[in-house]
Every structure is written in C-alpha cells, then in structure tokens.
Design an enzyme around this catalytic site. Structure first.
Site, PDB file in Angstrom:
ATOM      1  N   LYS A 196       1.623  -8.195   7.074  1.00 23.28           N
ATOM      2  CA  LYS A 196       1.335  -7.155   6.031  1.00 23.28           C
ATOM      3  C   LYS A 196       0.132  -7.538   5.341  1.00 23.28           C
ATOM      4  CE  LYS A 196       3.686  -5.646   1.993  1.00 23.28           C
ATOM      5  NZ  LYS A 196       4.918  -5.380   1.183  1.00 23.28           N
ATOM      6  N   ARG A 206       3.790   2.168  -4.758  1.00 15.79           N
ATOM      7  CA  ARG A 206       4.145   1.383  -6.126  1.00 15.79           C
ATOM      8  C   ARG A 206       4.386   2.404  -7.527  1.00 15.79           C
ATOM      9  NH1 ARG A 206      -0.620  -3.078  -5.008  1.00 15.79           N
ATOM     10  NH2 ARG A 206       0.401  -3.946  -3.170  1.00 15.79           N
ATOM     11  N   ARG A 218      -2.166  -8.700  -4.891  1.00 18.93           N
ATOM     12  CA  ARG A 218      -1.228  -9.508  -4.208  1.00 18.93           C
ATOM     13  C   ARG A 218      -2.011 -10.105  -3.046  1.00 18.93           C
ATOM     14  NH1 ARG A 218       3.344  -7.159  -6.070  1.00 18.93           N
ATOM     15  NH2 ARG A 218       3.828  -5.009  -5.700  1.00 18.93           N
ATOM     16  N   GLU A 234       0.716 -15.330  11.956  1.00 19.05           N
ATOM     17  CA  GLU A 234       1.846 -14.800  11.238  1.00 19.05           C
ATOM     18  C   GLU A 234       3.095 -14.552  12.005  1.00 19.05           C
ATOM     19  OE1 GLU A 234       2.829 -14.867   8.307  1.00 19.05           O
ATOM     20  OE2 GLU A 234       0.999 -15.054   6.861  1.00 19.05           O
ATOM     21  N   LYS A 249       1.770  -3.643   9.184  1.00 18.02           N
ATOM     22  CA  LYS A 249       1.844  -2.738   8.143  1.00 18.02           C
ATOM     23  C   LYS A 249       0.486  -2.844   7.070  1.00 18.02           C
ATOM     24  CE  LYS A 249       4.081  -2.022   3.815  1.00 18.02           C
ATOM     25  NZ  LYS A 249       5.092  -2.664   2.922  1.00 18.02           N
TER      26      LYS A 249
HETATM   27  C1  PBG Z   1       7.388  -4.327  -1.194  1.00 13.55           C
HETATM   28  C2  PBG Z   1       6.852  -3.388  -0.175  1.00 13.55           C
HETATM   29  C3  PBG Z   1       5.769  -2.561  -0.474  1.00 13.55           C
HETATM   30  C4  PBG Z   1       5.630  -1.642   0.496  1.00 13.55           C
HETATM   31  C5  PBG Z   1       6.695  -1.929   1.475  1.00 13.55           C
HETATM   32  N1  PBG Z   1       7.536  -2.987   0.667  1.00 13.55           N
HETATM   33  C6  PBG Z   1       4.780  -2.583  -1.639  1.00 13.55           C
HETATM   34  C7  PBG Z   1       3.666  -3.617  -1.668  1.00 13.55           C
HETATM   35  O1  PBG Z   1       3.611  -4.670  -1.064  1.00 13.55           O
HETATM   36  O2  PBG Z   1       3.187  -3.592  -2.777  1.00 13.55           O
HETATM   37  C8  PBG Z   1       4.888  -0.477   0.697  1.00 13.55           C
HETATM   38  C9  PBG Z   1       5.376   0.595   1.436  1.00 13.55           C
HETATM   39  C10 PBG Z   1       4.298   1.806   1.346  1.00 13.55           C
HETATM   40  O3  PBG Z   1       3.385   1.866   0.657  1.00 13.55           O
HETATM   41  O4  PBG Z   1       4.827   2.814   1.893  1.00 13.55           O
HETATM   42  N2  PBG Z   1       6.861  -5.642  -1.222  1.00 13.55           N
END
Ligand code: PBG
Length: 323
Positions: A196, A206, A218, A234, A249
């Site tokens: 991720k 968000r 983050r 990972e 992702k």
């Molecule tokens: C939670 C999470 C996020 C997404 C999925 N789980 C946001 C982030 O990490 O800031 C993003 C999903 C999307 O943009 O469709 N951590």
C-alpha cells in the site's frame, strides 16, 4: 513468425466475434468487491462530490445498496465505518457496538451469502486521523498492533467473513492471525493490503471517511511510490505472517507492481482501484471528455491483465450491470 504481407494481425480484429475468440483477458463480475461507507443514523444517504454514487449510508440504506449489488452478481463488499465520535486511540474501531459491527450484524442477517470483508484500520476512528496510536508526534508500531488485532476480532465476532488490514504497521498480519486463532477464528482469512503506497489518489476517500491526518502525512508507514523491490518484500513478509490474499493499492499507477507480485507469488492477488482513480474518470466523464463506461471497463480490464484476481472498485455495482 512470417512478416507482412503473409501476417496481418488485423484479420483477427475484423469482427466482434473474431475479437471475442482471441481475447486474452476477461472481466467477470465475480472478481469484483464493492467498497461501502457506513455512518450512524437511519435513512441517511450522504452523497459526497469526490466519490459520486458512493458517499455515506446508514446501516439500513447500506443494506439496500449491498442487496442490490449482490442481486446483480457482486460477490463481496468491503466495509468502512464513520463513527459518531473519534478519540486518540480509535476506540470506535473495536467497540462491540461500533458502526461497522452494527452494519455487519444487519448485513449478515439480511444477506447470508454476501461475502463481508472489513477494512481494519484506525484512521477513520482516531481524532488525529493516523492509522495507529501517536506519541511525541510519531505513529507507534507495536502498541498499534494490539488495537488492530482487537478490531479484527471484533469484526469477525460481528459477522465478517474476512478482514483486510490497511494500516501498514509492521507485523500486523501476524498479530491479527494470532488474535483470530486465539479467539477460535482460525478459519477466517486475512486479506493483507501488503503493498500500500502513500498515494495522492486516496484524496476523495479521505473526504468521505473524514480520515485525513490532522498533522503530517502517512509516509512513515505507507510505502514510497518509487519502490518496487520493497513492495515484494512487504508481500513476502505478509505471506510469511499468514496472509491468505495480498493486495496492491492503488491499482492503475502501479500495474507494474501488480505484474511483479503476480509473477513472484502464488497466493490470490487483489488490487484496489482507489477513490482518486474513480474520481478522475467520473470528473472527466461529467465534462464530456470521455465515456465513463468504456473508461471504467478498460481500467478494470487493465488491472486484471496486469495480474489481479480480485478488484476492489467503486464501479462494482455499475460494472455488474454493464457486464
Ligand atoms: C485506510 C484506508 C484508506 C484507503 C483504504 N483504506 C485511506 C488511507 O490510507 O489514507 C483508501 C481507499 C481509496 O482511496 O479508495 N487506511
């Protein structure tokens, strides 16, 4: 291979029937999972500009939407919660009567065959918007693990079929696996958001989840978009800790990562076609610059061609109707 004019690749492109015969990749509604956001209240549908057609829904409305998607053939949903209140340790994430837990009980009752996957993370539940607990401005790794594991167990007790940790703390898959096993839930799979990336493409999410970090970003836990080898590490670590399925992702800017992970590992692979990827197409379509349906199908097909078995996409319900 003989060259032109003996070989003419256009011969097999001449009709829809011929093209269908030689098509190498196909998109199936059975490969799609539908992300949904649940919020408190009753009869609530709160559309949000950035994520058209998705927005926030109270449990009752969410159940109707999930039912419709399931009727169209979508096999799975991925749940995110927007709690009444947030605090420093994200208590709403693992509360027995938390918003996702309530949604799970109702969905389980109404749709026994729908696969219920939950996103396991703290950012929607913490007042500071980070995915773990904070001390001295830092996101602490090990103390966050226990809370994530508690969240996963609590989702499963409420009816989740699978849990998907998206926090990117080191060791979370192992922590969740042991906690589930200790709770007698050894048969519940973990779908790890393994690779991720710290991406700008999460912007619309968000806004919907109200989870933008209150300070900083983050990048101390999500991956650097520049790194492919690290993504493979990972994945290897998560599989070692017991991940049943792994995920890349975002999807479209990371098709090379999907392909490399597919070539390297034999576990089922998911890709998350994230909010920004969806919003870009929606916005361009609204301006008349492209055809949404064609652009969406092409995007999803490209993600499959790159090697994903499962795609998490906000288009899941619409795509089910199109396919
Ligand atoms: C939670 C999470 C996020 C997404 C999925 N789980 C946001 C982030 O990490 O800031 C993003 C999903 C999307 O943009 O469709 N951590």
């Amino acid at each position: 291979m003989s060259a032109f004019p003996t070989t003419r690749l256009r011969r097999l492109r001449r009709t829809p029937g011929l093209r269908a015969l030689v098509r190498e990749t196909s998109l199936d509604v059975g490969d799609l999972a539908y992300p949904l956001f649940v919020c408190p209240g009753e009869g609530v549908t709160e559309p949000l500009e950035g994520l058209q057609g998705i927005g926030r829904r109270s449990v009752d409305v969410l159940c109707d939407e999930a039912e419709e998607a399931h009727r169209l053939g979508v096999p799975a949903v991925l749940l995110f919660g927007i709690p009444e209140e947030k605090d420093a340790v994200g208590s709403g994430a693992y509360a027995d009567d938390g918003i996702v837990q309530r949604a799970l009980r109702e969905l389980r009752r109404r749709l026994p065959e729908l696969v219920l996957i939950t996103d396991v993370c703290l950012c929607e539940y913490t007042s500071h918007g980070h995915c773990g607990v904070i001390e001295g401005g830092e996101v602490l790794n090990d103390p966050s693990l226990e809370l994530l594991a508690r969240t996963a167990v609590s989702h499963v007790e409420a009816g989740a079929d699978a849990v998907a940790p998206s926090d990117m703390m080191d060791g979370r898959v192992g922590a969740i696996r042991s906690a589930l096993d200790a709770a007698g839930r050894e048969s519940v799979p973990v779908i790890a958001y393994s690779a991720k990336f710290a991406s700008a493409f999460y912007g619309p999410f968000r806004e919907v989840a109200d989870s933008a970090p209150a300070f900083g970003d983050r990048r101390s836990y999500q991956m650097d978009p520049a790194n492919l080898r690290e993504a493979l590490r990972e994945c290897a670590l998560d599989i070692g800790e017991g991940a049943d399925m792994i995920m890349v992702k975002p999807a479209l800017p990371y098709l090379d990562v999907i392909r490399s992970v597919r070539d390297r590992f034999d576990v089922p692979l998911a890709a998350y076609n994230v909010s920004g990827e969806y919003a870009m197409v929606k916005a361009a379509a609204a301006s008349g610059w492209l055809d949404e349906r064609q652009a969406a199908i092409e995007s999803l097909l490209a993600i499959k061609r790159a090697g994903a078995d499962v795609i998490f996409t906000y288009w899941a319900k619409e795509a089910a109707a199109w396919l």
